[in-house]
Design a protein around this motif. Structure first.
Motif, PDB file in Angstrom:
ATOM      1  N   VAL A 161       7.632   9.814   4.219  1.00 11.12           N
ATOM      2  CA  VAL A 161       7.382   8.747   3.257  1.00 11.12           C
ATOM      3  C   VAL A 161       6.756   9.332   2.004  1.00 11.12           C
ATOM      4  O   VAL A 161       5.887  10.210   2.067  1.00 11.12           O
ATOM      5  CB  VAL A 161       6.459   7.669   3.873  1.00 11.12           C
ATOM      6  CG1 VAL A 161       6.070   6.628   2.824  1.00 11.12           C
ATOM      7  CG2 VAL A 161       7.143   7.000   5.058  1.00 11.12           C
ATOM      8  N   THR A 162       7.180   8.851   0.849  1.00 12.08           N
ATOM      9  CA  THR A 162       6.571   9.247  -0.422  1.00 12.08           C
ATOM     10  C   THR A 162       5.182   8.623  -0.490  1.00 12.08           C
ATOM     11  O   THR A 162       5.051   7.390  -0.580  1.00 12.08           O
ATOM     12  CB  THR A 162       7.424   8.757  -1.606  1.00 12.08           C
ATOM     13  OG1 THR A 162       8.754   9.266  -1.476  1.00 12.08           O
ATOM     14  CG2 THR A 162       6.826   9.214  -2.923  1.00 12.08           C
ATOM     15  N   ILE A 163       4.138   9.461  -0.423  1.00 11.32           N
ATOM     16  CA  ILE A 163       2.790   8.905  -0.288  1.00 11.32           C
ATOM     17  C   ILE A 163       2.297   8.253  -1.564  1.00 11.32           C
ATOM     18  O   ILE A 163       1.299   7.518  -1.537  1.00 11.32           O
ATOM     19  CB  ILE A 163       1.793   9.989   0.180  1.00 11.32           C
ATOM     20  CG1 ILE A 163       1.599  11.041  -0.909  1.00 11.32           C
ATOM     21  CG2 ILE A 163       2.243  10.616   1.497  1.00 11.32           C
ATOM     22  CD1 ILE A 163       0.365  11.886  -0.675  1.00 11.32           C
ATOM     23  N   GLU A 164       2.973   8.492  -2.680  1.00 14.51           N
ATOM     24  CA  GLU A 164       2.592   7.803  -3.911  1.00 14.51           C
ATOM     25  C   GLU A 164       2.780   6.295  -3.783  1.00 14.51           C
ATOM     26  O   GLU A 164       2.248   5.523  -4.590  1.00 14.51           O
ATOM     27  CB  GLU A 164       3.413   8.337  -5.087  1.00 14.51           C
ATOM     28  CG  GLU A 164       2.979   9.709  -5.590  1.00 14.51           C
ATOM     29  CD  GLU A 164       3.447  10.832  -4.682  1.00 14.51           C
ATOM     30  OE1 GLU A 164       2.948  11.963  -4.823  1.00 14.51           O
ATOM     31  OE2 GLU A 164       4.326  10.575  -3.828  1.00 14.51           O
ATOM     32  N   PRO A 168      -4.124   5.117  -3.276  1.00 10.43           N
ATOM     33  CA  PRO A 168      -4.853   6.374  -3.098  1.00 10.43           C
ATOM     34  C   PRO A 168      -6.164   6.206  -2.331  1.00 10.43           C
ATOM     35  O   PRO A 168      -6.546   7.090  -1.546  1.00 10.43           O
ATOM     36  CB  PRO A 168      -5.108   6.842  -4.526  1.00 10.43           C
ATOM     37  CG  PRO A 168      -4.018   6.213  -5.321  1.00 10.43           C
ATOM     38  CD  PRO A 168      -3.761   4.887  -4.672  1.00 10.43           C
ATOM     39  N   ALA A 169      -6.849   5.102  -2.516  1.00  8.69           N
ATOM     40  CA  ALA A 169      -8.114   4.882  -1.809  1.00  8.69           C
ATOM     41  C   ALA A 169      -7.890   4.770  -0.303  1.00  8.69           C
ATOM     42  O   ALA A 169      -8.714   5.227   0.507  1.00  8.69           O
ATOM     43  CB  ALA A 169      -8.795   3.626  -2.334  1.00  8.69           C
ATOM     44  N   ALA A 170      -6.761   4.157   0.075  1.00  3.40           N
ATOM     45  CA  ALA A 170      -6.436   4.030   1.497  1.00  3.40           C
ATOM     46  C   ALA A 170      -5.814   5.304   2.047  1.00  3.40           C
ATOM     47  O   ALA A 170      -6.050   5.681   3.200  1.00  3.40           O
ATOM     48  CB  ALA A 170      -5.493   2.855   1.712  1.00  3.40           C
ATOM     49  N   CYS A 171      -5.034   5.985   1.198  1.00  3.64           N
ATOM     50  CA  CYS A 171      -4.309   7.188   1.629  1.00  3.64           C
ATOM     51  C   CYS A 171      -5.206   8.414   1.765  1.00  3.64           C
ATOM     52  O   CYS A 171      -5.067   9.185   2.707  1.00  3.64           O
ATOM     53  CB  CYS A 171      -3.194   7.472   0.629  1.00  3.64           C
ATOM     54  SG  CYS A 171      -2.305   9.028   0.919  1.00  3.64           S
ATOM     55  N   THR A 196       3.149  20.423   0.746  1.00  3.25           N
ATOM     56  CA  THR A 196       3.323  19.095   0.179  1.00  3.25           C
ATOM     57  C   THR A 196       1.959  18.408   0.131  1.00  3.25           C
ATOM     58  O   THR A 196       0.920  19.076   0.221  1.00  3.25           O
ATOM     59  CB  THR A 196       4.338  18.271   1.001  1.00  3.25           C
ATOM     60  OG1 THR A 196       4.575  17.029   0.348  1.00  3.25           O
ATOM     61  CG2 THR A 196       3.849  18.029   2.413  1.00  3.25           C
ATOM     62  N   THR A 197       1.956  17.107   0.028  1.00  2.00           N
ATOM     63  CA  THR A 197       0.716  16.326   0.038  1.00  2.00           C
ATOM     64  C   THR A 197       0.856  15.218   1.063  1.00  2.00           C
ATOM     65  O   THR A 197       1.920  14.573   1.160  1.00  2.00           O
ATOM     66  CB  THR A 197       0.422  15.717  -1.348  1.00  2.00           C
ATOM     67  OG1 THR A 197       0.362  16.757  -2.314  1.00  2.00           O
ATOM     68  CG2 THR A 197      -0.909  14.973  -1.335  1.00  2.00           C
ATOM     69  N   ILE A 204      -3.535   3.784   6.649  1.00  2.00           N
ATOM     70  CA  ILE A 204      -2.545   3.324   5.671  1.00  2.00           C
ATOM     71  C   ILE A 204      -1.631   2.279   6.304  1.00  2.00           C
ATOM     72  O   ILE A 204      -1.426   2.282   7.531  1.00  2.00           O
ATOM     73  CB  ILE A 204      -1.708   4.506   5.140  1.00  2.00           C
ATOM     74  CG1 ILE A 204      -1.013   5.237   6.289  1.00  2.00           C
ATOM     75  CG2 ILE A 204      -2.562   5.466   4.322  1.00  2.00           C
ATOM     76  CD1 ILE A 204      -0.078   6.345   5.846  1.00  2.00           C
ATOM     77  N   PRO A 205      -1.055   1.377   5.496  1.00  3.34           N
ATOM     78  CA  PRO A 205      -0.110   0.392   6.040  1.00  3.34           C
ATOM     79  C   PRO A 205       1.237   1.057   6.313  1.00  3.34           C
ATOM     80  O   PRO A 205       2.017   1.331   5.418  1.00  3.34           O
ATOM     81  CB  PRO A 205      -0.002  -0.649   4.910  1.00  3.34           C
ATOM     82  CG  PRO A 205      -0.341   0.102   3.670  1.00  3.34           C
ATOM     83  CD  PRO A 205      -1.338   1.167   4.072  1.00  3.34           C
ATOM     84  N   GLY A 206       1.507   1.351   7.540  1.00  2.00           N
ATOM     85  CA  GLY A 206       2.732   2.063   7.891  1.00  2.00           C
ATOM     86  C   GLY A 206       2.433   3.484   8.327  1.00  2.00           C
ATOM     87  O   GLY A 206       1.296   3.839   8.660  1.00  2.00           O
TER      88      GLY A 206
END
Length: 221
Positions: A161-164, A168-171, A196-197, A204-206
């Motif tokens: 999944v593209t984490i963008e 950011p606060a949850a990730c 990667t990141t 996170i949701p998901g």
């Protein structure tokens, strides 16, 4: 006169009796000491010296050596071990913010082995290889057993999944060095370099990673 003579005879008899008793005592004492003087001192240390003849652990039957580690024997149940396999990541395709790529397992051993089910997949980072975020979520049902002969491959589709897309606060974004992978039915992990990141948080949701059951082939069209 008669009485004095009797007294002298009595004293002589008593003295003779005392001498006989003393002689008997001396003889008994010498006889008791003789066995002790004949016992060799080396008998006391014999048990400790024999202990040095025990085999060292490396010489014991069944001790494993370098050849066994370099050429692992087939698993008792026929399943592929990590040492039997080589990992690679094939080209993928994207869909709705997720990139799907085949995680390929190739049998590089000199014997056939069986692979079945879902591999364990997670991001790792840092010099210590700590896990970054939650492990990949399994999607779908477990597939059938796949027999891999030497040089043959099977793959599991992994979704990135593209984490963008996450807050950011949850990730809690964190650098990732690669993937830690556990082949099915195996407790020894493998590593695949993939800078990667990832999301350090598992709130996170998901899911940032997903994985499907292993299929025959390389996943390349």
């Amino acid at each position: 006169m008669v009485q004095n003579r009797i007294s002298r005879i009595g004293l002589a008899v008593a003295a003779a009796a005392v001498a006989a008793v003393a002689s008997a005592c001396n003889q008994g004492t010498n006889n008791a000491q003789a066995p002790a003087s004949e016992t060799p001192a080396t008998n006391v240390t014999a048990p400790s010296s024999s202990a040095t003849d025990s085999p060292t652990p490396s010489a014991m039957p069944g001790a494993s050596g370098g050849d066994a580690a370099a050429n692992p024997a087939p698993d008792a149940n026929g399943f592929c071990k990590s040492a039997d396999l080589r990992l690679s990541l094939g080209r993928g395709e994207g869909a709705a913010g997720t990139a799907y790529r085949p995680l390929v397992f190739t049998n590089v051993s000199d014997h056939q082995c069986v692979i079945q089910g879902f591999p364990g997949v997670s991001y790792v980072g840092g010099d210590d290889g700590h896990q970054v975020g939650a492990a990949a979520e399994r999607q779908g049902t477990k597939g059938a057993p796949i027999t891999l002969h030497k040089g043959e491959s099977a793959f599991a589709t992994v979704g990135f999944v593209t984490i963008e897309n996450f807050d950011p606060a949850a990730c809690q974004p964190q650098p990732v060095r690669g993937l830690r992978v556990y082949p099915p039915q195996e407790t020894a992990s493998m590593y695949l370099d993939l800078p990667t990141t990832g999301c350090a948080s598992d709130k996170i949701p998901g899911h940032q990673l997903s994985v499907k059951t292993i299929e025959k082939g390389t996943g390349e069209n």
